[in-house]
Write a protein that holds these residues in place. Structure first.
Motif, PDB file in Angstrom:
ATOM      1  N   THR A 153       2.081  -7.553   6.191  1.00 14.89           N
ATOM      2  CA  THR A 153       1.717  -6.223   5.716  1.00 14.89           C
ATOM      3  C   THR A 153       1.669  -5.254   6.893  1.00 14.89           C
ATOM      4  N   ARG A 161      -3.181   1.170  -3.689  1.00 17.04           N
ATOM      5  CA  ARG A 161      -1.981   0.724  -2.989  1.00 17.04           C
ATOM      6  C   ARG A 161      -2.331  -0.276  -1.888  1.00 17.04           C
ATOM      7  N   GLU A 162      -3.381   0.036  -1.126  1.00 23.91           N
ATOM      8  CA  GLU A 162      -3.783  -0.849  -0.028  1.00 23.91           C
ATOM      9  C   GLU A 162      -4.325  -2.167  -0.572  1.00 23.91           C
ATOM     10  N   GLU A 184      -1.575  -4.424  -1.659  1.00 23.03           N
ATOM     11  CA  GLU A 184      -0.863  -5.009  -0.521  1.00 23.03           C
ATOM     12  C   GLU A 184      -1.509  -6.308  -0.058  1.00 23.03           C
TER      13      GLU A 184
END
Length: 316
Positions: free
Chosen positions: A129, A269-270, A273
């Motif tokens: 990531t 979004r984070e 991930e």
């Protein structure tokens, strides 16, 4: 000599926990904070107004320090690519002047699946990531500074934080809703897939023991075994047990909702991930830590969960 420590990120969970433990151990502790956050500095810690992005402010606050706790992160997962490494460079520069030790709370997302399921300190760091790659570079810079003989660097890695003060955590933001007795407990894990947790007071105690230990190398990386939820259900079941009757319903975490929101908002979004860390068992090997300290501080899970829920305002 007076034992002075500077804490960056004292208003966060691990920064605050380490600061409080250092104070209890007789250290003189300073915290570099912005003016609007000065009221959140723990009791016994001296607030120094400044910004971790200001190298001059970090250097001034670190004068005479033996340890700099680098626990600062951008709020809300924003601006990692432009803020994280400059802040660390300021800490390294301040530590170099004072020949201080830097204490960095490490993360699991430095590692990719090639190091799973049991990660040793010597495992290769092949992050998958964006944030993981930045964390790998942070540790590379710390090792380079230590190898040059300018500073000492200590990294302590644990699982997902929970505990009093860990408001920005999966426990407080994903599993339950703080502020009242939860009506539902959400489980991000898949049944049968283990997950690792780190109880903040245990992590802080471990860090301080290592800081005070005279056999820690100039560059050191230690892993904590923490609380291993081998079934993927032990943590949520411990929460339900701590809450007592009437029994609170346990339901799957709504990953689908995060997936829908991810294109439009930073936080979902984070979190998406990092989902890979919930989809396979990921554990840390603490053999090196045990060899040095003889034991790992470990609060029983029921006690740790009750204290966490009480701090979040969730207990009756």
């Amino acid at each position: 000599m007076e034992r002075i420590a500077l804490v960056l990120g004292v208003t966060g969970g691990i920064g605050g926990a380490v600061a409080r433990r250092l104070v209890e151990r007789g250290w003189s502790v300073r915290a570099l904070v912005r003016a609007q956050s000065a009221h959140r500095v723990p009791q016994g810690v001296a607030a120094v107004i400044g910004d971790a992005m200001d190298g001059g402010a970090v250097a001034a606050a670190a004068e005479g320090a033996r340890v700099i706790v680098h626990a600062v992160n951008p709020p809300g997962y924003r601006d990692w690519d432009t803020v994280v490494l400059p802040m660390l460079d300021n800490t390294i520069a301040a530590a170099r002047v004072n020949r201080a030790q830097i204490l960095l709370p490490g993360t699991i997302y430095n590692y990719g699946p090639d190091s799973f399921p049991l990660i040793a300190e010597t495992a290769p760091q092949h992050a998958v990531t964006r944030k993981g790659a930045i964390r790998v570079e942070m540790e590379r810079r710390l090792r380079a500074a230590a190898d040059a003989g300018d500073v000492r660097a200590l990294i302590v890695r644990a699982g997902d934080f929970f505990g009093p003060g860990a408001a920005n955590s999966w426990f407080a933001q994903g599993l339950i809703t703080p502020g009242a007795r939860p009506r539902i407990i959400r489980n991000p894990a898949t049944r049968g897939v283990g997950h690792l947790w780190g109880y903040l007071p245990d992590v802080a105690e471990t860090m301080v023991r290592l800081v005070e230990h005279d056999q820690v190398p100039a560059f050191a990386n230690y892993h904590m075994g923490g609380h291993w939820d081998g079934t993927g259900t032990a943590m949520v079941e411990a929460i339900a047990e701590a809450l007592g009757a009437p029994k609170v319903r346990i339901a799957p975490f709504p990953w689908w909702a995060l997936r829908l929101a991810a294109p439009f908002a930073q936080m979902p979004r984070e979190l998406m991930e990092m989902r890979y860390l919930w989809q396979q068992p990921v554990r840390l090997d603490n053999a090196q830590l045990i060899a040095l300290l003889g034991e790992e501080p470990h609060t029983p899970l029921p006690q740790a969960v009750r204290a966490t829920l009480a701090a979040l305002g969730c207990m009756p």
